[in-house]
Design an enzyme around this catalytic site. Sequence first.
Site, PDB file in Angstrom:
ATOM      1  N   HIS A  75      -3.351  32.415  22.891  1.00 42.40           N
ATOM      2  CA  HIS A  75      -2.554  31.242  22.514  1.00 42.40           C
ATOM      3  C   HIS A  75      -2.712  30.157  23.573  1.00 42.40           C
ATOM      4  O   HIS A  75      -2.258  30.317  24.703  1.00 42.40           O
ATOM      5  CB  HIS A  75      -1.078  31.613  22.361  1.00 42.40           C
ATOM      6  CG  HIS A  75      -0.783  32.326  21.073  1.00 42.40           C
ATOM      7  ND1 HIS A  75       0.472  32.458  20.563  1.00 42.40           N
ATOM      8  CD2 HIS A  75      -1.623  32.918  20.180  1.00 42.40           C
ATOM      9  CE1 HIS A  75       0.411  33.117  19.420  1.00 42.40           C
ATOM     10  NE2 HIS A  75      -0.854  33.409  19.166  1.00 42.40           N
ATOM     11  N   TYR A 216       9.511  27.818  18.970  1.00 45.60           N
ATOM     12  CA  TYR A 216      10.853  27.952  19.560  1.00 45.60           C
ATOM     13  C   TYR A 216      11.711  26.844  18.949  1.00 45.60           C
ATOM     14  O   TYR A 216      11.435  25.668  19.175  1.00 45.60           O
ATOM     15  CB  TYR A 216      10.800  27.750  21.073  1.00 45.60           C
ATOM     16  CG  TYR A 216      10.157  28.888  21.843  1.00 45.60           C
ATOM     17  CD1 TYR A 216      10.937  29.900  22.406  1.00 45.60           C
ATOM     18  CD2 TYR A 216       8.780  28.953  22.035  1.00 45.60           C
ATOM     19  CE1 TYR A 216      10.358  30.937  23.130  1.00 45.60           C
ATOM     20  CE2 TYR A 216       8.193  29.992  22.761  1.00 45.60           C
ATOM     21  CZ  TYR A 216       8.995  30.986  23.300  1.00 45.60           C
ATOM     22  OH  TYR A 216       8.423  32.017  24.016  1.00 45.60           O
ATOM     23  N   PRO A 307      15.164  36.713  27.189  1.00 47.37           N
ATOM     24  CA  PRO A 307      13.764  36.710  26.721  1.00 47.37           C
ATOM     25  C   PRO A 307      13.185  35.338  26.367  1.00 47.37           C
ATOM     26  O   PRO A 307      11.999  35.247  26.053  1.00 47.37           O
ATOM     27  CB  PRO A 307      13.809  37.609  25.479  1.00 47.37           C
ATOM     28  CG  PRO A 307      15.211  37.626  25.040  1.00 47.37           C
ATOM     29  CD  PRO A 307      16.057  37.404  26.235  1.00 47.37           C
ATOM     30  N   LYS A 311       9.308  36.345  29.984  1.00 54.07           N
ATOM     31  CA  LYS A 311       8.936  36.659  31.371  1.00 54.07           C
ATOM     32  C   LYS A 311       9.145  38.097  31.844  1.00 54.07           C
ATOM     33  O   LYS A 311       8.574  38.497  32.858  1.00 54.07           O
ATOM     34  CB  LYS A 311       9.727  35.744  32.331  1.00 54.07           C
ATOM     35  CG  LYS A 311       9.292  34.286  32.282  1.00 54.07           C
ATOM     36  CD  LYS A 311       7.895  34.106  32.834  1.00 54.07           C
ATOM     37  CE  LYS A 311       7.304  32.772  32.516  1.00 54.07           C
ATOM     38  NZ  LYS A 311       5.885  32.799  32.208  1.00 54.07           N
ATOM     39  N   TYR A 399       5.287  28.603  31.829  1.00 56.96           N
ATOM     40  CA  TYR A 399       5.079  29.531  30.719  1.00 56.96           C
ATOM     41  C   TYR A 399       3.801  30.350  30.898  1.00 56.96           C
ATOM     42  O   TYR A 399       3.797  31.567  30.667  1.00 56.96           O
ATOM     43  CB  TYR A 399       5.054  28.761  29.387  1.00 56.96           C
ATOM     44  CG  TYR A 399       5.276  29.640  28.188  1.00 56.96           C
ATOM     45  CD1 TYR A 399       6.551  29.785  27.630  1.00 56.96           C
ATOM     46  CD2 TYR A 399       4.236  30.345  27.606  1.00 56.96           C
ATOM     47  CE1 TYR A 399       6.770  30.603  26.533  1.00 56.96           C
ATOM     48  CE2 TYR A 399       4.438  31.175  26.510  1.00 56.96           C
ATOM     49  CZ  TYR A 399       5.708  31.294  25.977  1.00 56.96           C
ATOM     50  OH  TYR A 399       5.920  32.120  24.898  1.00 56.96           O
TER      51      TYR A 399
HETATM   52  P1  RFL Z   1      10.948  49.520  31.507  1.00 53.86           P
HETATM   53  O1  RFL Z   1       9.933  49.066  30.492  1.00 53.86           O
HETATM   54  O2  RFL Z   1      12.356  49.576  31.070  1.00 53.86           O
HETATM   55  O3  RFL Z   1      10.463  50.947  32.021  1.00 53.86           O
HETATM   56  C1  RFL Z   1      11.276  51.750  32.836  1.00 53.86           C
HETATM   57  C2  RFL Z   1      10.943  53.208  32.540  1.00 53.86           C
HETATM   58  O4  RFL Z   1      11.650  54.044  33.448  1.00 53.86           O
HETATM   59  C3  RFL Z   1      12.116  55.180  32.735  1.00 53.86           C
HETATM   60  N1  RFL Z   1      13.245  55.779  33.474  1.00 53.86           N
HETATM   61  C4  RFL Z   1      13.197  56.957  34.121  1.00 53.86           C
HETATM   62  N2  RFL Z   1      12.227  57.876  34.247  1.00 53.86           N
HETATM   63  C5  RFL Z   1      12.492  58.985  34.974  1.00 53.86           C
HETATM   64  N3  RFL Z   1      13.691  59.227  35.574  1.00 53.86           N
HETATM   65  C6  RFL Z   1      14.697  58.327  35.480  1.00 53.86           C
HETATM   66  N4  RFL Z   1      15.869  58.568  36.073  1.00 53.86           N
HETATM   67  C7  RFL Z   1      14.465  57.131  34.732  1.00 53.86           C
HETATM   68  N5  RFL Z   1      15.224  56.048  34.424  1.00 53.86           N
HETATM   69  C8  RFL Z   1      14.472  55.249  33.676  1.00 53.86           C
HETATM   70  C9  RFL Z   1      12.485  54.616  31.370  1.00 53.86           C
HETATM   71  O5  RFL Z   1      12.537  55.620  30.378  1.00 53.86           O
HETATM   72  C10 RFL Z   1      11.368  53.612  31.146  1.00 53.86           C
HETATM   73  O6  RFL Z   1      10.270  54.166  30.461  1.00 53.86           O
HETATM   74  O7  RFL Z   1      10.895  48.617  32.823  1.00 53.86           O
HETATM   75  P2  RFL Z   1       9.705  47.796  33.526  1.00 53.86           P
HETATM   76  O8  RFL Z   1       8.494  48.653  33.694  1.00 53.86           O
HETATM   77  O9  RFL Z   1      10.316  47.142  34.688  1.00 53.86           O
HETATM   78  O10 RFL Z   1       9.286  46.700  32.420  1.00 53.86           O
HETATM   79  C11 RFL Z   1      10.175  45.652  32.061  1.00 53.86           C
HETATM   80  C12 RFL Z   1       9.928  45.230  30.609  1.00 53.86           C
HETATM   81  O11 RFL Z   1       9.988  46.359  29.765  1.00 53.86           O
HETATM   82  C13 RFL Z   1      10.944  44.161  30.148  1.00 53.86           C
HETATM   83  O12 RFL Z   1      11.187  43.229  31.174  1.00 53.86           O
HETATM   84  C14 RFL Z   1      10.423  43.365  28.916  1.00 53.86           C
HETATM   85  O13 RFL Z   1      10.310  44.157  27.786  1.00 53.86           O
HETATM   86  C15 RFL Z   1      11.373  42.197  28.616  1.00 53.86           C
HETATM   87  N6  RFL Z   1      11.000  41.468  27.393  1.00 53.86           N
HETATM   88  C16 RFL Z   1       9.961  40.535  27.402  1.00 53.86           C
HETATM   89  N7  RFL Z   1       9.206  40.356  28.493  1.00 53.86           N
HETATM   90  C17 RFL Z   1       8.141  39.495  28.467  1.00 53.86           C
HETATM   91  O14 RFL Z   1       7.447  39.344  29.477  1.00 53.86           O
HETATM   92  N8  RFL Z   1       7.802  38.776  27.348  1.00 53.86           N
HETATM   93  C18 RFL Z   1       8.514  38.898  26.201  1.00 53.86           C
HETATM   94  O15 RFL Z   1       8.132  38.272  25.212  1.00 53.86           O
HETATM   95  C19 RFL Z   1       9.642  39.780  26.200  1.00 53.86           C
HETATM   96  N9  RFL Z   1      10.350  39.955  25.098  1.00 53.86           N
HETATM   97  C20 RFL Z   1      11.672  41.698  26.198  1.00 53.86           C
HETATM   98  C21 RFL Z   1      11.327  40.915  25.063  1.00 53.86           C
HETATM   99  C22 RFL Z   1      12.646  42.695  26.101  1.00 53.86           C
HETATM  100  C23 RFL Z   1      13.275  42.916  24.901  1.00 53.86           C
HETATM  101  N10 RFL Z   1      14.228  43.974  24.890  1.00 53.86           N
HETATM  102  C24 RFL Z   1      14.432  44.851  23.834  1.00 53.86           C
HETATM  103  C25 RFL Z   1      14.934  44.301  26.088  1.00 53.86           C
HETATM  104  C26 RFL Z   1      11.954  41.112  23.859  1.00 53.86           C
HETATM  105  C27 RFL Z   1      12.939  42.097  23.773  1.00 53.86           C
HETATM  106  C28 RFL Z   1      13.596  42.250  22.428  1.00 53.86           C
HETATM  107  C1  PHB Z   2       7.970  38.326  21.156  1.00 50.86           C
HETATM  108  O1  PHB Z   2       6.897  38.121  20.536  1.00 50.86           O
HETATM  109  O2  PHB Z   2       8.601  39.386  21.051  1.00 50.86           O
HETATM  110  C2  PHB Z   2       8.489  37.268  22.045  1.00 50.86           C
HETATM  111  C3  PHB Z   2       7.726  36.140  22.277  1.00 50.86           C
HETATM  112  C4  PHB Z   2       8.224  35.128  23.096  1.00 50.86           C
HETATM  113  C5  PHB Z   2       9.475  35.264  23.663  1.00 50.86           C
HETATM  114  C6  PHB Z   2      10.232  36.414  23.459  1.00 50.86           C
HETATM  115  C7  PHB Z   2       9.738  37.420  22.637  1.00 50.86           C
HETATM  116  O3  PHB Z   2       9.948  34.268  24.441  1.00 50.86           O
END
Ligand code: RFL
Ligand code: PHB
Length: 409
Positions: A75, A216, A307, A311, A399
């Site tokens: 993108h 957005y 979100p 980031k 971004y």
């Molecule tokens: P994670 O992915 O939560 O992984 C942590 C892992 O640790 C495990 N764990 C344990 N394992 C052993 N012993 C324990 N005591 C433990 N406690 C925990 C867990 O099971 C898990 O597997 O953290 P990490 O690696 O820091 O990664 C962070 C990302 O996952 C998170 O920031 C993103 O998903 C946030 N996020 C987005 N980020 C972006 O950069 N771009 C996006 O577009 C974006 N969209 C989003 C998002 C998060 C969302 N949700 C559901 C929170 C959209 C959504 C809807």
């Molecule tokens: C997504 O595709 O899940 C997504 C994209 C951009 C955002 C948040 C989530 O800012």
Amino acid sequence: MTARQTRVGIIGAGPAGLALALLLERAGIESVVLERHTREYVENRIRAGILEYEVAELLRANGVGARMDREGFRHAGTNLLFDGALHHIDFAALTGKHVMLYSQHEVVRDLIAARLAQGGEIRFGAEVAEIAAIGGPRPVLHWREAGGERALACEIVAACDGFHGVGRAALAGALTGAMDAGALDAGGMESFDRAYPFAWLGILAAVPPAKEELVYASHAEGFALLSMRSATVSRLYLQCAPDELLSAWPDGRIWEALARRLAHPGFTLPTGPILQKSVTPMRSFVSEPMQAGRLFLAGDAAHIVPPTGAKGLNAAVADAAVLARALVRALRDGDERGLAGYSATCLDRIWKIERFSWWMTAMMHRFADHSAFDRRMQHAELEYYTSSLAGRTALAENYVGLPLYGEEG
Ligand code: RFL
Ligand code: PHB
């Protein structure tokens, strides 16, 4: 119980833990990843979708970019929609960079496959219960697996265990312990927290993307986001109440609300089967510092962003990159300076990411307590950041991603 030994004990097989394990592996440093969930669970957890330019480059440079380049989407810009008019932000023209749209769970699959192909160890179903001896030279991870209790003695522990992990509390405890013991330079942990008065209702739908790039939208009814996962699957979000019940949102209501909020000339929102629905709360959170003794936090374990700026995943991988570089210098070359400065290096970048995510969130959402003046301010921001070259550049620069290793380069 006799403890197994490793150089770096990594808690969590999310993007932070897996990226760290990969980068250490490439430098010939042994590590063990302990993950409480099953492989199937972590490989199917639907979360983020956007990879910053340098994060995608890092994956490529370390041999895990091939499927992203085949199946992901490049993108070169994004869209902001308000007053029913679409405003394009051209990342390529403004910054010379682009982002990749490629699901977080696909990145996780690629990282797991790469690690296992190299003979690296990831123990699934292994829940860490305690991190002991953080202040000493060999911290120990105590974990439970298949009903048994086990221990792993490490030179370094990296808590990449997400927001609900054990790492942050262990780090707070170690700092308090050091203060109680009268360590001269010891300080406590400080947390900074902000909750938002809304959440996102997210759907995954079997519908081809309605646009080539994301939209957005700021609308009187609330924010909406059009994103995608593949040529046949769309990902869309709607601003909703933090305690919203999914039962109040049958499919028809979701599609109607999305169509109203995303409406602009020449656009029709295709509808179709909704495969998954969820409500994501919005929060900004940072805990400082990100290290104590031989324990280091990375990713959501130390910080959360709403979100809106896409980031969270990127910040997690950036921490892993900074930590891997510092660990290689310390464990291979005996130079501990990078490790000593890890928290400060990460936090400098993290606060800028927090600012961008907070600002995008504040600019794009409806706030129930906003006065007429506040709404005019929000509108003036949207106008400024889409019409001025300086405004568009600032948005695009953040971004596509700030430099991965900070000013140090
Ligand atoms: P994670 O992915 O939560 O992984 C942590 C892992 O640790 C495990 N764990 C344990 N394992 C052993 N012993 C324990 N005591 C433990 N406690 C925990 C867990 O099971 C898990 O597997 O953290 P990490 O690696 O820091 O990664 C962070 C990302 O996952 C998170 O920031 C993103 O998903 C946030 N996020 C987005 N980020 C972006 O950069 N771009 C996006 O577009 C974006 N969209 C989003 C998002 C998060 C969302 N949700 C559901 C929170 C959209 C959504 C809807
Ligand atoms: C997504 O595709 O899940 C997504 C994209 C951009 C955002 C948040 C989530 O800012």
